[in-house]
Design a protein around this motif. Structure first.
Motif, PDB file in Angstrom:
ATOM      1  N   SER A  84       0.841  -1.204   0.000  1.00 17.53           N
ATOM      2  CA  SER A  84       0.000   0.000   0.000  1.00 17.53           C
ATOM      3  C   SER A  84       0.865   1.238   0.000  1.00 17.53           C
ATOM      4  CB  SER A  84      -0.915   0.003   1.229  1.00 17.53           C
ATOM      5  OG  SER A  84      -1.566   1.241   1.352  1.00 17.53           O
ATOM      6  N   ASP A  85       0.446   2.225  -0.781  1.00 17.25           N
ATOM      7  CA  ASP A  85       1.160   3.497  -0.805  1.00 17.25           C
ATOM      8  C   ASP A  85       0.585   4.474   0.210  1.00 17.25           C
ATOM      9  OD1 ASP A  85      -0.477   4.994  -3.717  1.00 17.25           O
ATOM     10  OD2 ASP A  85      -1.256   3.819  -2.063  1.00 17.25           O
ATOM     11  N   SER A  86      -0.320   4.031   1.059  1.00 21.50           N
ATOM     12  CA  SER A  86      -0.959   4.933   2.006  1.00 21.50           C
ATOM     13  C   SER A  86      -0.086   5.215   3.219  1.00 21.50           C
ATOM     14  CB  SER A  86      -2.292   4.344   2.471  1.00 21.50           C
ATOM     15  OG  SER A  86      -2.088   3.100   3.109  1.00 21.50           O
ATOM     16  N   ASN A  87       1.075   4.565   3.337  1.00 22.89           N
ATOM     17  CA  ASN A  87       1.953   4.746   4.484  1.00 22.89           C
ATOM     18  C   ASN A  87       3.110   5.683   4.184  1.00 22.89           C
ATOM     19  OD1 ASN A  87       0.487   2.941   6.145  1.00 22.89           O
ATOM     20  ND2 ASN A  87       1.452   1.209   5.118  1.00 22.89           N
ATOM     21  N   ASP A  88       3.045   6.441   3.120  1.00 19.18           N
ATOM     22  CA  ASP A  88       4.089   7.387   2.766  1.00 19.18           C
ATOM     23  C   ASP A  88       4.205   8.419   3.887  1.00 19.18           C
ATOM     24  OD1 ASP A  88       5.758   9.286   1.736  1.00 19.18           O
ATOM     25  OD2 ASP A  88       4.476   9.827   0.038  1.00 19.18           O
ATOM     26  N   PRO A  89       5.374   8.517   4.545  1.00 15.35           N
ATOM     27  CA  PRO A  89       5.505   9.433   5.680  1.00 15.35           C
ATOM     28  C   PRO A  89       5.372  10.899   5.291  1.00 15.35           C
ATOM     29  CG  PRO A  89       7.642   8.531   5.068  1.00 15.35           C
ATOM     30  CD  PRO A  89       6.607   7.761   4.294  1.00 15.35           C
ATOM     31  N   LEU A  90       5.530  11.211   4.012  1.00 12.48           N
ATOM     32  CA  LEU A  90       5.428  12.600   3.567  1.00 12.48           C
ATOM     33  C   LEU A  90       4.056  12.946   2.990  1.00 12.48           C
ATOM     34  CD1 LEU A  90       8.907  13.099   1.833  1.00 12.48           C
ATOM     35  CD2 LEU A  90       8.207  13.796   4.125  1.00 12.48           C
ATOM     36  N   ALA A 114      12.058  28.784   3.637  1.00 18.30           N
ATOM     37  CA  ALA A 114      10.736  29.070   4.214  1.00 18.30           C
ATOM     38  C   ALA A 114       9.889  27.807   4.311  1.00 18.30           C
ATOM     39  CB  ALA A 114      10.029  30.123   3.367  1.00 18.30           C
ATOM     40  N   LEU A 115       9.963  26.961   3.297  1.00 17.51           N
ATOM     41  CA  LEU A 115       9.197  25.713   3.321  1.00 17.51           C
ATOM     42  C   LEU A 115       9.726  24.760   4.387  1.00 17.51           C
ATOM     43  CD1 LEU A 115       8.744  25.106  -0.519  1.00 17.51           C
ATOM     44  CD2 LEU A 115       6.956  25.740   1.126  1.00 17.51           C
ATOM     45  N   ARG A 116      11.041  24.670   4.524  1.00 18.56           N
ATOM     46  CA  ARG A 116      11.622  23.796   5.552  1.00 18.56           C
ATOM     47  C   ARG A 116      11.146  24.224   6.942  1.00 18.56           C
ATOM     48  NH1 ARG A 116      16.541  24.344   2.965  1.00 18.56           N
ATOM     49  NH2 ARG A 116      17.352  25.584   4.693  1.00 18.56           N
ATOM     50  N   GLU A 117      11.162  25.542   7.181  1.00 18.23           N
ATOM     51  CA  GLU A 117      10.774  26.039   8.502  1.00 18.23           C
ATOM     52  C   GLU A 117       9.278  25.858   8.742  1.00 18.23           C
ATOM     53  OE1 GLU A 117      10.906  30.197  11.135  1.00 18.23           O
ATOM     54  OE2 GLU A 117      11.873  30.070   9.152  1.00 18.23           O
ATOM     55  N   ARG A 118       8.461  26.171   7.741  1.00  9.77           N
ATOM     56  CA  ARG A 118       7.007  26.106   7.902  1.00  9.77           C
ATOM     57  C   ARG A 118       6.527  24.694   8.181  1.00  9.77           C
ATOM     58  NH1 ARG A 118       2.565  29.418   6.087  1.00  9.77           N
ATOM     59  NH2 ARG A 118       0.650  28.182   5.883  1.00  9.77           N
ATOM     60  N   ASP A 120       8.618  22.002   8.955  1.00  8.52           N
ATOM     61  CA  ASP A 120       9.554  21.243   9.795  1.00  8.52           C
ATOM     62  C   ASP A 120      10.119  20.035   9.045  1.00  8.52           C
ATOM     63  OD1 ASP A 120      11.043  20.611  12.043  1.00  8.52           O
ATOM     64  OD2 ASP A 120       9.432  19.447  12.976  1.00  8.52           O
ATOM     65  N   LEU A 121      10.761  20.311   7.912  1.00  7.11           N
ATOM     66  CA  LEU A 121      11.266  19.259   7.034  1.00  7.11           C
ATOM     67  C   LEU A 121      12.782  19.217   7.023  1.00  7.11           C
ATOM     68  CD1 LEU A 121       8.937  20.026   3.995  1.00  7.11           C
ATOM     69  CD2 LEU A 121       8.819  17.962   5.414  1.00  7.11           C
ATOM     70  N   THR A 122      13.314  18.028   6.808  1.00  7.47           N
ATOM     71  CA  THR A 122      14.744  17.912   6.521  1.00  7.47           C
ATOM     72  C   THR A 122      14.978  18.336   5.069  1.00  7.47           C
ATOM     73  OG1 THR A 122      14.608  15.636   5.697  1.00  7.47           O
ATOM     74  CG2 THR A 122      14.895  15.927   8.091  1.00  7.47           C
ATOM     75  N   GLN A 123      16.226  18.591   4.738  1.00 10.74           N
ATOM     76  CA  GLN A 123      16.533  18.986   3.368  1.00 10.74           C
ATOM     77  C   GLN A 123      16.168  17.868   2.388  1.00 10.74           C
ATOM     78  OE1 GLN A 123      17.594  21.953   2.242  1.00 10.74           O
ATOM     79  NE2 GLN A 123      17.442  21.170   0.150  1.00 10.74           N
ATOM     80  N   ALA A 124      16.431  16.614   2.782  1.00 11.14           N
ATOM     81  CA  ALA A 124      16.133  15.488   1.893  1.00 11.14           C
ATOM     82  C   ALA A 124      14.624  15.343   1.669  1.00 11.14           C
ATOM     83  CB  ALA A 124      16.707  14.199   2.478  1.00 11.14           C
ATOM     84  N   ASP A 125      13.835  15.484   2.760  1.00  9.36           N
ATOM     85  CA  ASP A 125      12.389  15.356   2.617  1.00  9.36           C
ATOM     86  C   ASP A 125      11.817  16.505   1.784  1.00  9.36           C
ATOM     87  OD1 ASP A 125      12.304  13.024   4.011  1.00  9.36           O
ATOM     88  OD2 ASP A 125      11.624  13.906   5.899  1.00  9.36           O
TER      89      ASP A 125
END
Length: 299
Positions: A84-90, A114-118, A120-125
Motif C-alpha cells: 500500500s502506498d498509504s503509508n508514505d511518511p510525507l 521558508a518551506l523547511r521552517e514552515r 519542519d522538514l529535513t533537506q532530503a524530505d
C-alpha cells in the motif's frame, strides 16, 4: 532492496517511484515488458531520465534487463509494488502544502528555507516533495532563487467548469473514427477498476485514486488517435489536481464511479461506441452532481 527507501533526490529516482506506481496500478504481472520510450511518453519526459530510473530499479532487482529485449518486471518487484502506498511518511505534509496553496496561505514564489521552517522538514524530505510537485506540474524551479507555483484551479466553480469541458470533450473522444483501445490496455484498465471495487478505494492514497482516474480517462483519449484531444485532457487534469485532491474526502462515491468505468469499458470491448459515448456523458454528469453535494467542503 533497501535502496528503495532512499530520498527522492533526483529526477531519475522520482521517475523510478512513478514506475513502481505504474506497475501496481496497471496490474502488471511478473515478466511484463516495459519500454523506456513508452514510459517516457507516459511521464512526459525524455528517454534519458527513464533509462537511469530503470537502471536504478535493475540494481534494486525490481526489474531485470535483457540485452536487445528491454526491461521486465520481476517477482520481487511485484511484491514491493503491491504494498500500500498509504503509508508514505510525507503524504500528510504533501497534502498540507496543497491545501495551504489553495487557501492562499503560500505566495506564488517560495524559498526552500521558508518551506523547511514552515513544515519542519529535513533537506532530503523537502527535496523529495519539491521534485514530486514539479513532476506533477504545479510548481517549477526559478532561475537563481526559489520555486514558483503554477496557476492552478482554486475555486469549486473552476473545478465544475473543467467537468463541463470534459463532458463536451470525452464523449466525442469515443466517437473518433480512429479510436482503437489496445486489448492489453483494456484488460489492464478493467483489472484496476476491479481492484478498486475489491477494497482499494478505501486503502489507496488520495494521490493514487486521482492517478487511477486520470489514467483511465487519458488512456481512452490516447486511444482516440487524436493528439489534440489527448493534449487538451492532460492540460485540464493538470490544473484541477489540487482541488480534485480536496474533493476526495468522500470515498464512497468512487464505488459508483468504478462501476461506471467498467460499464464504459464493457461497451468499448463490444464495439458499442455510441452507447459508450452516452455512458461517458452520464458518468461525467454523475461526478458533477457528486461535486455539487460536497461543494461546501471545497471552500
Amino acid at each position: 532492496m533497501s535502496n528503495l527507501k532512499r530520498p527522492l533526490e533526483s529526477l531519475p529516482t522520482q521517475i523510478s517511484a512513478q514506475i513502481m506506481t505504474h506497475i501496481r496500478e496497471e496490474g502488471l504481472v511478473e515478466g511484463a515488458h516495459m519500454s523506456a520510450q513508452s514510459l517516457a511518453d507516459r511521464f512526459g519526459v525524455s528517454r534519458s531520465p527513464v533509462q537511469k530510473a530503470l537502471a536504478q530499479l535493475v540494481a534494486d532487482k525490481v526489474v531485470r534487463h535483457e540485452p536487445k529485449r528491454g526491461f521486465f518486471v520481476t517477482g520481487e518487484g511485484l511484491t514491493i509494488a503491491s504494498r500500500s502506498d498509504s503509508n508514505d511518511p510525507l503524504a500528510e505534509t504533501y497534502l498540507q502544502i496543497a491545501d495551504d496553496r489553495l487557501r492562499g496561505e503560500l505566495p506564488d514564489v517560495v524559498s526552500e528555507a521558508a518551506l523547511r521552517e514552515r513544515y519542519d522538514l529535513t533537506q532530503a524530505d523537502l527535496r523529495s516533495l519539491l521534485l514530486r510537485m514539479q513532476m506533477e506540474g504545479w510548481l517549477h524551479k526559478r532561475r537563481g532563487y526559489g520555486w514558483m507555483f503554477h496557476e492552478m484551479l482554486t475555486t469549486p466553480d473552476g473545478l465544475e467548469q473543467t467537468y463541463r469541458l470534459r463532458a463536451a470533450l470525452e464523449p466525442a473522444i469515443l466517437l473518433e473514427p480512429g479510436f482503437r483501445l489496445d486489448p492489453k490496455v483494456l484488460n489492464q484498465l478493467i483489472e484496476v477498476e476491479k481492484r478498486m471495487l475489491d477494497g482499494e478505494i478505501d486503502t489507496a492514497s488520495i494521490e493514487s485514486l486521482y492517478a487511477r482516474g486520470v489514467n483511465f480517462h487519458e488512456a481512452l483519449a490516447e486511444a482516440s488517435g487524436n493528439p489534440f484531444m489527448l493534449d487538451s485532457l492532460r492540460r485540464v487534469n493538470q490544473v484541477r489536481r489540487l482541488l480534485a485532491y480536496r474533493s476526495m474526502v468522500d470515498r464512497s462515491r468512487y464505488y459508483g464511479q468504478a462501476r461506471e468505468h467498467l460499464e464504459i469499458l464493457d461497451l468499448i470491448s463490444r464495439g458499442s461506441m455510441v452507447e459508450a459515448s452516452v455512458a461517458m456523458r452520464h458518468h461525467l454528469g454523475s461526478v458533477m452532481v457528486s461535486l455539487q453535494r460536497i461543494e461546501p467542503l471545497l471552500r
